[in-house]
Design a protein around this motif. Sequence first.
Motif, PDB file in Angstrom:
ATOM      1  N   ARG A  94     -39.046   8.086 -19.969  1.00 14.13           N
ATOM      2  CA  ARG A  94     -39.449   9.478 -19.782  1.00 14.13           C
ATOM      3  C   ARG A  94     -39.459   9.855 -18.309  1.00 14.13           C
ATOM      4  O   ARG A  94     -39.078  10.975 -17.937  1.00 14.13           O
ATOM      5  N   GLU A  95     -39.893   8.950 -17.452  1.00  9.90           N
ATOM      6  CA  GLU A  95     -39.907   9.238 -16.018  1.00  9.90           C
ATOM      7  C   GLU A  95     -38.494   9.490 -15.497  1.00  9.90           C
ATOM      8  O   GLU A  95     -38.264  10.436 -14.726  1.00  9.90           O
ATOM      9  N   TYR A  97     -35.854  10.358 -17.338  1.00  5.51           N
ATOM     10  CA  TYR A  97     -35.380  11.587 -17.974  1.00  5.51           C
ATOM     11  C   TYR A  97     -35.916  12.813 -17.230  1.00  5.51           C
ATOM     12  O   TYR A  97     -35.175  13.768 -16.966  1.00  5.51           O
ATOM     13  N   ASN A  98     -37.200  12.818 -16.870  1.00  4.05           N
ATOM     14  CA  ASN A  98     -37.796  13.954 -16.166  1.00  4.05           C
ATOM     15  C   ASN A  98     -37.128  14.202 -14.821  1.00  4.05           C
ATOM     16  O   ASN A  98     -36.950  15.360 -14.410  1.00  4.05           O
ATOM     17  N   ASP A  99     -36.761  13.123 -14.141  1.00  7.69           N
ATOM     18  CA  ASP A  99     -36.063  13.277 -12.860  1.00  7.69           C
ATOM     19  C   ASP A  99     -34.727  13.986 -13.053  1.00  7.69           C
ATOM     20  O   ASP A  99     -34.329  14.821 -12.232  1.00  7.69           O
ATOM     21  N   ALA A 101     -33.997  15.956 -15.735  1.00  5.96           N
ATOM     22  CA  ALA A 101     -34.267  17.284 -16.284  1.00  5.96           C
ATOM     23  C   ALA A 101     -34.652  18.279 -15.199  1.00  5.96           C
ATOM     24  O   ALA A 101     -34.241  19.451 -15.243  1.00  5.96           O
ATOM     25  N   THR A 102     -35.438  17.846 -14.232  1.00  4.76           N
ATOM     26  CA  THR A 102     -35.893  18.722 -13.156  1.00  4.76           C
ATOM     27  C   THR A 102     -34.968  18.706 -11.948  1.00  4.76           C
ATOM     28  O   THR A 102     -35.241  19.391 -10.961  1.00  4.76           O
ATOM     29  N   ASP A 127     -38.296  23.670 -23.038  1.00  4.48           N
ATOM     30  CA  ASP A 127     -38.983  22.633 -22.276  1.00  4.48           C
ATOM     31  C   ASP A 127     -40.356  23.099 -21.784  1.00  4.48           C
ATOM     32  O   ASP A 127     -41.081  22.330 -21.170  1.00  4.48           O
TER      33      ASP A 127
END
Length: 249
Positions: A94-95, A97-99, A101-102, A127
Amino acid sequence: MIAILTFLCVHWFLSLFFHTFFLHRYASHQMYTTSKGWERFFYLCTWFFQGSSYLIPRAYGTMHRMHHEYSDTEHDPHSPHFFKDVWTMMVRTREIYNDFATRKIVVDEKFTKDPLPEWDALDRFGDHNITRLVFALGYIGFYVAFAPHWAYFLLLPIHFLIGPVQGAVVNWCGHKYGYSNFDNGDKSKNTSPWGILLMGELFQNNHHKFKDSPNFAKKWYEFDPSFAVMKMMHAVGIIKLKPVPVRAH
């Protein structure tokens, strides 16, 4: 009880289908082509059926390409062989993926040189925490209306996190348990018969050998239900499948 189990099965399999069909086989690997209209329709379905755990196709596709590049090495974002348990793997995934995604980190061009589907307006909406909360409240409301016993509410976390849960099952089991048809230089496995129940996603050893093949089944006794649906879509002109590599015997 029937209403709850039906809702769980429908949510599970429709979320899973668009996960493998759109996020995995289209966004990540471009195993088929389709019109812009159909792409937007599949994009919308992916958001709706993943609901509170919606995964942005651009971010998912980037991370998945990274997984294939570094499969089962220390740079793999979700190899089970570098985490003590599946929960730790999920948090780290998730960490990363978040990098993506953002757009917090600059991504190596080799992971984005092939086009990734993008729909910024839907991604911002899907989101958003409020959107996720509305979906979660909808799931809770359905259980309040139809659950015959409080114990059924223990199933709610599956609905809340259905996308990451499916991804964790595939990445944990598909690289630890089962058999191998091919020596891919990694630890990918075919976890059968769960490969069928997971819509073909657990034929990981086959997939890592032929990463651009839309059919994850390669032996006569293997069956990929998602590919069967894709063949029907191809037959009626909704998508155009890429050629399938020769089957292994």
